[in-house]
Design an enzyme around this catalytic site. Sequence first.
Site, PDB file in Angstrom:
ATOM      1  N   LYS A  55      -1.749  23.781  55.428  1.00  0.00           N
ATOM      2  CA  LYS A  55      -3.193  24.081  55.391  1.00  0.00           C
ATOM      3  C   LYS A  55      -3.362  25.472  54.813  1.00  0.00           C
ATOM      4  O   LYS A  55      -2.481  26.321  54.962  1.00  0.00           O
ATOM      5  CB  LYS A  55      -3.771  24.062  56.810  1.00  0.00           C
ATOM      6  CG  LYS A  55      -5.250  23.792  56.839  1.00  0.00           C
ATOM      7  CD  LYS A  55      -5.506  22.299  56.902  1.00  0.00           C
ATOM      8  CE  LYS A  55      -6.972  21.972  56.817  1.00  0.00           C
ATOM      9  NZ  LYS A  55      -7.197  20.542  57.115  1.00  0.00           N
ATOM     10  N   ASP A  82     -11.502  21.006  52.376  1.00  0.00           N
ATOM     11  CA  ASP A  82     -11.780  21.017  53.815  1.00  0.00           C
ATOM     12  C   ASP A  82     -13.151  21.694  53.918  1.00  0.00           C
ATOM     13  O   ASP A  82     -13.896  21.708  52.924  1.00  0.00           O
ATOM     14  CB  ASP A  82     -10.676  21.775  54.572  1.00  0.00           C
ATOM     15  CG  ASP A  82     -10.695  21.510  56.078  1.00  0.00           C
ATOM     16  OD1 ASP A  82     -10.161  20.485  56.501  1.00  0.00           O
ATOM     17  OD2 ASP A  82     -11.267  22.329  56.833  1.00  0.00           O
TER      18      ASP A  82
HETATM   19  N1  GLU Z   1      -8.832  18.565  55.020  1.00  0.00           N
HETATM   20  C1  GLU Z   1      -8.596  17.167  55.262  1.00  0.00           C
HETATM   21  C2  GLU Z   1      -7.901  16.988  56.595  1.00  0.00           C
HETATM   22  O1  GLU Z   1      -8.173  17.718  57.512  1.00  0.00           O
HETATM   23  C3  GLU Z   1      -7.902  16.478  54.096  1.00  0.00           C
HETATM   24  C4  GLU Z   1      -6.620  17.061  53.663  1.00  0.00           C
HETATM   25  C5  GLU Z   1      -6.060  16.452  52.388  1.00  0.00           C
HETATM   26  O2  GLU Z   1      -6.668  15.560  51.821  1.00  0.00           O
HETATM   27  O3  GLU Z   1      -4.986  16.915  51.980  1.00  0.00           O
HETATM   28  O4  GLU Z   1      -7.128  16.095  56.811  1.00  0.00           O
END
Ligand code: GLU
Length: 451
Positions: free
Chosen positions: A130, A170
């Site tokens: 992340k 996100d």
């Molecule tokens: N931010 C999204 C999550 O919390 C998607 C992450 C992604 O697609 O890599 O899963």
Amino acid sequence: MAVSDHVDLPTFMEGVKKRNPYQPEFVQAVQEVAEDIFDFMADKEQYHAQQILRRIAEPDRVVSFRVCWEDDNGNIRVQRGWRVQNNNAIGPYKGGIRFHPSVTESVLKFLAFEQTFKNALTGLPMGGGKGGSNFNPKGKSTREIMRFCQSFMTELYRHIGADVDVPAGDIGVGGREIGYMFGQYKRITNQFTGVLTGKGLEWGGSLIRTEATGYGAVYFLANMLATKSQDLVGKTAVISGSGNVATHAAEKIVQLGGKVLTLSDSGGFIHDPDGITQDKINWVKEHKTHRRGRIEEYVEAFPNATFHAGKTPWGVPCDVALPCATQNELLGEDAKTLVANGCIAVSEGANMPTDLDGVHAFKAAKILYAPGKASNAGGVAVSGLEMSQNSERRAWKEEELQQMLKDIMSGIHDSCIRYGDQGGGYIDYVKGANIAGFKKVADAMLAFGVV
Ligand code: GLU
């Protein structure tokens, strides 16, 4: 002969707290997982001996960097950026980028930790990561957003890659921001690769990626209801948030015959007793995403609705609830209120929206309660499918992708039942998700030895 370190849960958590001072969100996420994993590991010596949980709860690396940019008035602004690469035992690091003033290293470490389990649950080969910044996109011009994204990528590019680490969106990062970041990555590296997901359809993006998180959360909810021989027809739903996840969850609830009563943003929530229909959802999408307005203005467009400033929607009686805003938005008292008002199912669209007291309250009431790492995995799952399409250099059809998303959500639901069935008709989805996600990552780590 390895000497196993059989510390108990409180001692383990003491260590986590000591090693991660001032990181309450990260400690909370580890605690929620550890509560289930300690039980599961009780008779499994090798996980203890190899310190697997201790290793997953220590990110592979945390990269922190300065992001300088110039605002429209010529002022030089300085923000902090991060990429947390938590674990790549089952695939390249994968997870979104968040731009929000509440972003800290603790928040990103919790999100990367959660992502590790979530990605494992999808069944696709993705590790957990992340990233993000404390940059506040609110009120910024499009050109300011572009300059910030370019500056952010000017450092991030050296840490990512299609087989290394694949960021996505996100909170605060959608198609526009992914476009600016992809453009800068391509410019610096001269490579057109699947380094980011959530891309535009013209340049390597996948159909249904935008809808996937919200739709997936409702598919998961429908799977849970089916275990009680119920469906969404005629059910009332309380939803928080009004961004991509919340509006698409609302859309799918309406498609499946339910009635959506609420949406919210950081200013408060709106309650529409007539139900938030598809036309009204379209208005919210346009208003929030394109005009970047406040949810409070909904009541001017639809006067039967009421606005409740500074409040969350959990006091509105409902059959099902979907927290789709942000972490720790649903507290212990809110959980008790929902249960007392007759709510039978909760499906989390956000990451860790329910605090630990709330999780314990839902578990004690034995309602159908899905943690985000299971129920909101549809977004990253379609990101995984976007990676596959990029590697194959082709685009799959919408029907194929819709079916794959449904199948993946059902597969996650099956995994939760496998490890979370407590007998007597009660499924502990938190436990099921934690154990199923952990087991896959842990067994891969065992294969690699001590690295
Ligand atoms: N931010 C999204 C999550 O919390 C998607 C992450 C992604 O697609 O890599 O899963």
